[in-house]
Design a protein around this motif. Structure first.
Motif, PDB file in Angstrom:
ATOM      1  N   ALA A 188      -4.046   2.457   7.623  1.00 41.65           N
ATOM      2  CA  ALA A 188      -4.140   1.010   7.425  1.00 41.65           C
ATOM      3  C   ALA A 188      -2.762   0.368   7.594  1.00 41.65           C
ATOM      4  CB  ALA A 188      -4.696   0.712   6.035  1.00 41.65           C
ATOM      5  N   GLU A 195      -2.753   5.323   2.264  1.00 39.53           N
ATOM      6  CA  GLU A 195      -3.353   4.440   3.274  1.00 39.53           C
ATOM      7  C   GLU A 195      -2.489   4.356   4.523  1.00 39.53           C
ATOM      8  OE1 GLU A 195      -5.298   0.837   1.393  1.00 39.53           O
ATOM      9  OE2 GLU A 195      -3.926   1.476  -0.168  1.00 39.53           O
ATOM     10  N   LYS A 246       0.838  -1.200   0.000  1.00 33.80           N
ATOM     11  CA  LYS A 246       0.000   0.000   0.000  1.00 33.80           C
ATOM     12  C   LYS A 246       0.872   1.248   0.000  1.00 33.80           C
ATOM     13  CE  LYS A 246      -3.700  -2.163   2.606  1.00 33.80           C
ATOM     14  NZ  LYS A 246      -3.871  -2.735   3.927  1.00 33.80           N
TER      15      LYS A 246
END
Lengths: 305, 244
Positions: free
Chosen positions: A75, A72, A67
């Motif tokens: 996350a 992100e 990612k």
């Protein structure tokens, strides 16, 4: 999806005009203990701060778990436990309360606090205010905090800083056990080669902001090429005789060195010396230590050992 | 955001700084208790006049100072042990962290204000003030004082986040709070001075009227909301871009 847990491309950080981190391409695979090695001020901490979103890269990209950190971040951070430079703590809280303040944010069960406390062996001292802790205990609390959220990746910046020898040993054992027992990937930075040598499976060496070596620790060891050292009675004459017979050797400090010679070559050289009536006192193999390789790679000015 | 608030509240509760919310209401209580303002024209207005007396010390001095202390304090334990580093590598939005810190301080100021009202009620009960308590005046004064602390809070939080020193933001705060006594008298500067606003909004209209107290409520509200927005956004933006 890339196979790498951490992958940076052209990662660069400028402070003013100086590039503290300069086009760094880190590649960390799952399940590895990645030793991030470099002299003080080489850019290790800055790189790690960028990986954790504490500092913004001037250029380049960071992907973790496949990612993009710019898109992100939360996350990613959810799966990462970290300890940056000095341990972070709230002095007015006890060890348990420190963990509780973090636990609320990570949304893990309360029982996890006892688990991490026992992993770092702080259960006995859990009810004491942290401001009275020794540096080693704070460091262990830092590890406990990093482990609290069951991370898949652990980023530890100089985790043995300021620890005494037994603390260092304990920390090392702890780090080595993580990938085996919990399947955690670990990035551990250090300015001590011996430390990285004892726990890492992969090594990245950074100096002056640049990555100059990145491969397995075995590859680094292979660079520790050996040479054969011959001690004979009349060195000068022996060297000349060898040269006239077509064997190139090095003459250093009254010893003859054969660089990267095969077994046959060595045998031939020895035979030739014997035939010319030289007395051979010793034939030794000389291995370069990892330290020497490291100093060669980073340049001598690092002042590492 | 709720988790963040819980975590922040937990850290604050375990420290002893929140005990400071009792200081100013307690002092105001004694001021109010010792005050015998037997002026005939204020007959029947004892609630308001007493509150006016109590509000002078409370709003000129203590509210601005406490706002600064609380703002510094919610940042202090982050600066001291490398807490920012730890907090911001957890899965939290930086913006939320900033807002929660601010809410927490606003809550503490709010509690101080409530305690202030309780002090007033106790005084009224002891002295036997009229039974019809002027809730309108008291309510708007308390809420106004609280609201007027917000720009100051935003400013102090900004400074406290930026400087890792605990003392520096406090020193700034004290330096700017001291001239309050003069500035509230100035019709021109008073309304625009963040440290003076708590007093201007807390003083009940009817009791006394001088200097900046003549400024209209609209002016004050616009100035307060405007400056709050500026300080808050500047601080928030700074915090989001800050490299830890």
């Amino acid at each position: 999806m890339s196979e790498f847990i951490i992958e940076t491309k052209n990662l660069t950080k400028k402070f003013g005009a100086t590039r503290v981190v300069n086009h760094v391409d880190l590649k960390v695979k799952k399940g590895e203990i990645y030793g991030f090695l470099g002299p003080n001020g080489a850019g290790k901490t800055t790189t790690i701060r960028m990986l954790l979103g504490l500092a913004r890269p001037s250029k380049g990209s960071i992907h973790m778990f496949g990612k993009d950190i710019r898109k992100e971040k939360l996350a990613i951070l959810r799966k990462v436990g970290s300890l940056v430079e000095y341990p972070s703590y709230y002095g007015h809280l006890t060890a348990r309360e420190n963990l509780e303040a973090v636990r609320v944010l990570l949304d893990v069960p309360k029982s996890r606090i006892d688990e991490v406390l026992s992993i770092v062996r702080l259960t006995k001292d859990a009810k004491r205010p942290v401001k009275g802790f020794s540096l080693g205990m704070k460091q262990r609390l830092g590890i406990a905090t990093a482990l609290l959220g069951n991370p898949e990746l652990l980023i530890l910046d100089e985790p043995t800083n300021g620890l005494d020898p037994s603390g260092i040993l304990e920390m090392r054992e702890l780090i080595k056990s993580m990938p085996k027992e919990h399947g955690i990937t670990i990035v551990v930075s250090s300015h001590l080669l011996s430390e990285v040598d004892q726990m890492a499976t992969q090594v990245g060496i950074i100096t002056k902001g640049r990555i100059i070596f990145q491969d397995s620790i075995q590859k680094l060891r292979e660079q520790a090429s050996s040479s054969i050292k011959l001690t004979v009675n009349d060195v000068e004459a022996a060297w000349k005789t060898l040269l006239s017979n077509g064997y190139t050797t090095d003459l250093v400090q009254n010893n003859i060195y054969i660089d990267r010679g095969t077994d046959d070559q060595v045998a031939a050289i020895v035979k030739s010396l014997v035939e010319h009536d030289f007395s051979i006192y010793r034939v030794e193999e000389q291995k370069k230590s990892l330290e020497e390789i490291f100093l060669e790679l980073t340049g001598k000015e690092g002042g590492l050992l | 955001m709720i988790a963040l608030f819980k975590s922040e509240f937990y850290k604050l509760r375990k420290s002893s700084i929140w005990l400071l919310i009792f200081v100013s209401p307690l002092l105001s209580f004694f001021i109010g208790l010792l005050e015998f303002n037997e002026v005939p024209q204020f007959e029947g207005m004892q609630w308001v006049t007493t509150m006016g007396m109590m509000a002078i010390g409370h709003a000129i001095l203590f509210l601005p100072l406490l706002t600064g202390v609380f703002a510094s304090f919610v940042c202090r334990y982050e600066h001291a042990g490398g807490g920012w580093k730890q907090l911001l590598t957890l899965p939290v939005h930086r913006g939320n962290v900033y807002v929660v810190k601010m809410l927490l301080v606003a809550l503490l100021i709010g509690l101080t204000q409530l305690l202030f009202v309780m002090a007033l009620l106790v005084i009224g009960w002891i002295k036997g003030f009229p039974a019809d308590i002027p809730w309108n005046v008291i309510g708007s004064s308390i809420a106004g004082g609280w609201l007027a602390c917000m720009p100051l809070l935003a400013l102090q939080l900004f400074v406290s986040v930026a400087w890792s020193s605990f003392a520096a933001p406090l020193a700034i705060n004290v330096i700017f709070t001291i001239p309050n006594m003069l500035i509230v008298n100035s019709e021109r500067f008073g309304p625009y001075y963040p440290w003076a606003q708590p007093f201007l909004l807390m003083m009940p209209d009817s009791s006394e009227s001088f200097g900046a107290l003549n400024a209209s409520a609209e002016t004050l509200f616009i100035v307060i909301i405007g400056s709050f927005a500026v300080f808050f956004l500047a601080g928030l933006l700074y915090f989001q871009r800050k490299e830890i």
